[in-house]
Write an enzyme that holds these catalytic residues in place. Structure first.
Site, PDB file in Angstrom:
ATOM      1  N   SER A 199       9.444 -28.798 -27.523  1.00  0.00           N
ATOM      2  CA  SER A 199       8.588 -29.707 -28.284  1.00  0.00           C
ATOM      3  C   SER A 199       8.098 -29.134 -29.600  1.00  0.00           C
ATOM      4  O   SER A 199       7.745 -29.889 -30.494  1.00  0.00           O
ATOM      5  CB  SER A 199       7.408 -30.160 -27.428  1.00  0.00           C
ATOM      6  N   HIS A 227      11.447 -35.173 -25.835  1.00  0.00           N
ATOM      7  CA  HIS A 227      11.911 -35.220 -27.227  1.00  0.00           C
ATOM      8  C   HIS A 227      13.420 -35.383 -27.338  1.00  0.00           C
ATOM      9  O   HIS A 227      13.982 -35.267 -28.421  1.00  0.00           O
ATOM     10  CB  HIS A 227      11.475 -33.959 -27.975  1.00  0.00           C
ATOM     11  N   LYS A 258       7.378 -41.317 -26.927  1.00  0.00           N
ATOM     12  CA  LYS A 258       7.913 -40.703 -28.148  1.00  0.00           C
ATOM     13  C   LYS A 258       8.926 -41.650 -28.801  1.00  0.00           C
ATOM     14  O   LYS A 258       8.521 -42.661 -29.348  1.00  0.00           O
ATOM     15  CB  LYS A 258       8.404 -39.303 -27.818  1.00  0.00           C
TER      16      LYS A 258
HETATM   17  C1  LIG Z   1       4.717 -35.081 -25.007  1.00  0.00           C
HETATM   18  C2  LIG Z   1       5.314 -34.328 -23.897  1.00  0.00           C
HETATM   19  C3  LIG Z   1       4.937 -34.570 -22.574  1.00  0.00           C
HETATM   20  C4  LIG Z   1       3.808 -35.499 -22.222  1.00  0.00           C
HETATM   21  O1  LIG Z   1       4.167 -36.812 -22.374  1.00  0.00           O
HETATM   22  P1  LIG Z   1       3.017 -37.914 -22.603  1.00  0.00           P
HETATM   23  O2  LIG Z   1       3.654 -39.181 -22.256  1.00  0.00           O
HETATM   24  O3  LIG Z   1       2.616 -37.790 -24.037  1.00  0.00           O
HETATM   25  O4  LIG Z   1       1.896 -37.545 -21.691  1.00  0.00           O
HETATM   26  C5  LIG Z   1       5.599 -33.909 -21.578  1.00  0.00           C
HETATM   27  N1  LIG Z   1       6.566 -33.015 -21.852  1.00  0.00           N
HETATM   28  C6  LIG Z   1       6.943 -32.725 -23.123  1.00  0.00           C
HETATM   29  C7  LIG Z   1       8.031 -31.744 -23.369  1.00  0.00           C
HETATM   30  C8  LIG Z   1       6.312 -33.365 -24.182  1.00  0.00           C
HETATM   31  O5  LIG Z   1       6.643 -33.071 -25.428  1.00  0.00           O
END
Ligand SMILES: *Cc1c(COP(=O)(O)O)cnc(C)c1O
Length: 412
Positions: A199, A227, A258
Site C-alpha cells: 500500500s 490496491h 479503493k
Molecule cells: C486500505 C487497505 C485495507 C483496508 O481497507 P478499508 O476498506 O479501507 O478498511 C486493507 N488492506 C490494505 C492493503 C489496504 O491498503
C-alpha cells in the site's frame, strides 16, 4: 503547526481530600511529542466529490493522493445506480448480515465479486479492515503460525495479533527468507499472508513463489488485493491475472473502497471458506451490514471495469507516463501500480515539500511514521485513469522543482 487544545471540562479529577489530578497528563504529553517530531496528524477537509480534481480550502486541486484509481467515486452512472438503490431500499440495512442486514443487493454483489475473481464464492465485510480483523482470527488459532510480510497493512498486523497464532515476520517480499522461516517450523499448521500490491511502496508480491511455498508446506495462501483490484492484471482482476495464475491462491481478500470507489471489504475463495467465515468471523457476525446503496454502487463499478476496459488501460498508460516524467526530472520513480512513491527521508522535509505542492494546487500529502518507517517519509503519488498526460507532466515538474528548491534552502 496546529496547537493542541484540550477542551475536556473534566480535565481535573477530584478525589476526596487530595489535590486534583490531571487525568490527561500523559495523553497531552504524547500529543506534544508527536508535534515535536513532526508526526502530528490532522484531517484535510475536501469540499467536493472525490474526482481527479477536488475542491479544497475553496480552491481547485489536482488530486494525486486518492485510492479511487479508476475515478469511480463520483462517476455519473454509478451515482445513478446508487440513487435508484436509495429510492428503492433506503439508507440503512437495519441489522447484521445474519439477522436482517442482507438484501438482494448484498447477494448480487457477492455473486458478481466471485465471478470477477473467478472463485466459487465471495462474502462482503463492512470494511477491508474488518475483513482482515475477522478472517485471520477465524482461520488461525493458538499453536498455528502466520507468516506475514514486514510491510503488510495495519489491518493484517492487527488480525494476526487477534488470532493468538505465532506471527512470524519475513523480510519484504523475500521468498528465500520466508522459506527459511517456514523450514524452522516445519509441520506447523498456518498461513502465509501478504499484501498483493503493497500500500505504500506500490510493488507487487512474488505470488508465484508464495503460492508454491504455501502448497509445498501445506500452508494456506492469502493475499490482500486492496490496491490490486481494478489496477493490476490485463483486465484489472488483480495479482493472479497479473501473473497468469488464476485460481491458485487459497484466499483472496480485498476492499471495495479503493478502485471500486465505494466501501466495504470482501473475501473470495471456496464455498467451504465463506461458509466457515460466516459462522466464525466476529466482524461479519456482530456488526450492522453496509447500506444497500453501497452494494449497488460497488456492483455497478465491477460491471464498468468489465464493460469499459479502457479505464484499466488508461491507468496503466498514466503510470508509465508519470514515472517517465519524474525520471526525466532526475527523480527515482518506478512502479507498475497506481502507487508511485517518491522518497524524501526526514519527516519535516516531506511535510514542507507537500505543503509547497499543495500551495501550487497539487494534492499530494506526506506519508510518515507509523505508516512507513521513521526517517523514511515520502510523498505517495496515487494516479487515476482520468488524469491527463498534461496534468501528470505538470505535477512531475512541480514535484521535482519543489524538492530541489527545498534541498537548496534548508539544512534538513
Ligand atoms: C486500505 C487497505 C485495507 C483496508 O481497507 P478499508 O476498506 O479501507 O478498511 C486493507 N488492506 C490494505 C492493503 C489496504 O491498503
Amino acid at each position: 503547526m496546529t496547537a493542541v487544545v484540550v477542551t475536556f471540562s473534566d480535565k481535573f479529577g477530584h478525589r476526596k481530600g487530595r489535590e486534583p489530578v490531571n487525568k490527561w497528563k500523559r495523553i497531552e504529553e504524547e500529543l506534544r511529542i508527536l508535534q515535536e517530531q513532526h508526526l502530528y496528524r490532522d484531517v484535510k477537509v475536501i469540499e467536493s466529490s472525490q474526482r481527479s480534481h477536488v475542491r479544497y480550502q475553496g480552491r481547485d486541486m489536482l488530486m494525486l493522493a486518492s485510492n479511487s484509481y479508476l475515478d469511480f467515486c463520483g462517476e455519473e452512472r454509478i451515482r445513478e445506480t446508487a440513487a435508484e438503490a436509495l429510492t428503492e431500499y433506503g439508507t440503512g440495512s437495519g441489522g447484521s448480515r445474519l439477522t436482517t442486514g442482507t438484501t438482494v443487493l448484498h447477494m448480487q454483489l457477492e455473486e458478481a465479486l466471485a465471478r470477477f475473481k473467478g472463485r466459487e464464492a465471495a462474502m462482503v465485510f463492512n470494511t477491508g479492515f474488518a475483513a482482515n480483523g475477522g478472517l485471520l482470527p477465524a482461520l488461525c488459532q493458538a499453536g498455528d503460525v502466520i507468516y506475514s510480510d514486514e510491510l503488510n497493512h495495519a489491518s493484517i498486523i492487527d488480525g494476526c495479533r487477534q488470532s493468538k497464532a505465532e506471527t512470524v515476520i519475513y523480510r519484504h517480499n523475500d521468498m528465500a527468507d520466508l522459506e527459511r522461516k517456514i523450514r524452522q517450523r516445519q509441520g506447523r499448521q498456518g498461513m502465509i499472508v501478504s499484501d498483493g500490491v503493497f500500500s505504500m511502496d506500490g510493488d507487487i508480491v512474488d505470488l508465484p513463489r508464495l503460492v508454491e511455498l504455501a502448497d509445498a508446506y501445506g500452508l494456506l495462501s492469502m493475499i490482500d488485493e486492496a490496491h490490486a483490484t481494478g489496477v493490476v492484471g490485463a483486465c484489472g482482476r488483480g495479482c493472479e491475472e497479473h501473473f497468469h495464475m488464476e485460481g491458485r491462491t487459497d484466499i483472496l481478500m480485498g476492499t471495495l473502497s479503493k478502485a471500486i470507489g465505494a466501501e466495504g471489504g470482501y473475501v473470495c475463495g471456496s464455498r467451504t471458506l465463506t461458509e466457515y467465515l460466516k459462522n466464525k468471523a466476529r466482524s461479519y457476525i456482530f456488526s450492522t451490514s453496509l447500506s444497500p446503496v453501497t452494494m449497488a454502487a460497488a456492483k455497478r463499478a465491477l460491471e464498468l471495469i468489465e464493460e469499459e476496459p479502457w479505464r484499466v488501460g488508461r491507468l496503466r498508460e498514466n503510470i508509465r507516463w508519470f514515472c517517465r516524467q519524474l525520471q526525466q526530472h532526475g527523480i527515482e520513480a518506478d512502479s507498475e501500480t497506481a502507487i508511485v512513491p517518491i522518497r524524501i527521508g526526514p519527516e519535516e522535509k516531506a511535510l514542507r515539500v507537500s505543503e509547497r505542492l499543495m500551495e501550487q494546487g497539487f494534492f499530494i500529502p506526506a506519508i510518515r511514521y507509523p505508516t512507513v518507517k521513521r526517517g523514511e517519509a515520502m510523498l505517495r503519488a496515487a494516479l487515476m485513469a482520468t488524469h491527463t498526460k498534461e496534468e501528470l507532466a505538470a505535477a512531475a515538474e512541480a514535484i521535482a522543482e519543489t524538492i530541489a528548491d527545498d534541498s537548496r534552502h534548508s539544512v534538513v
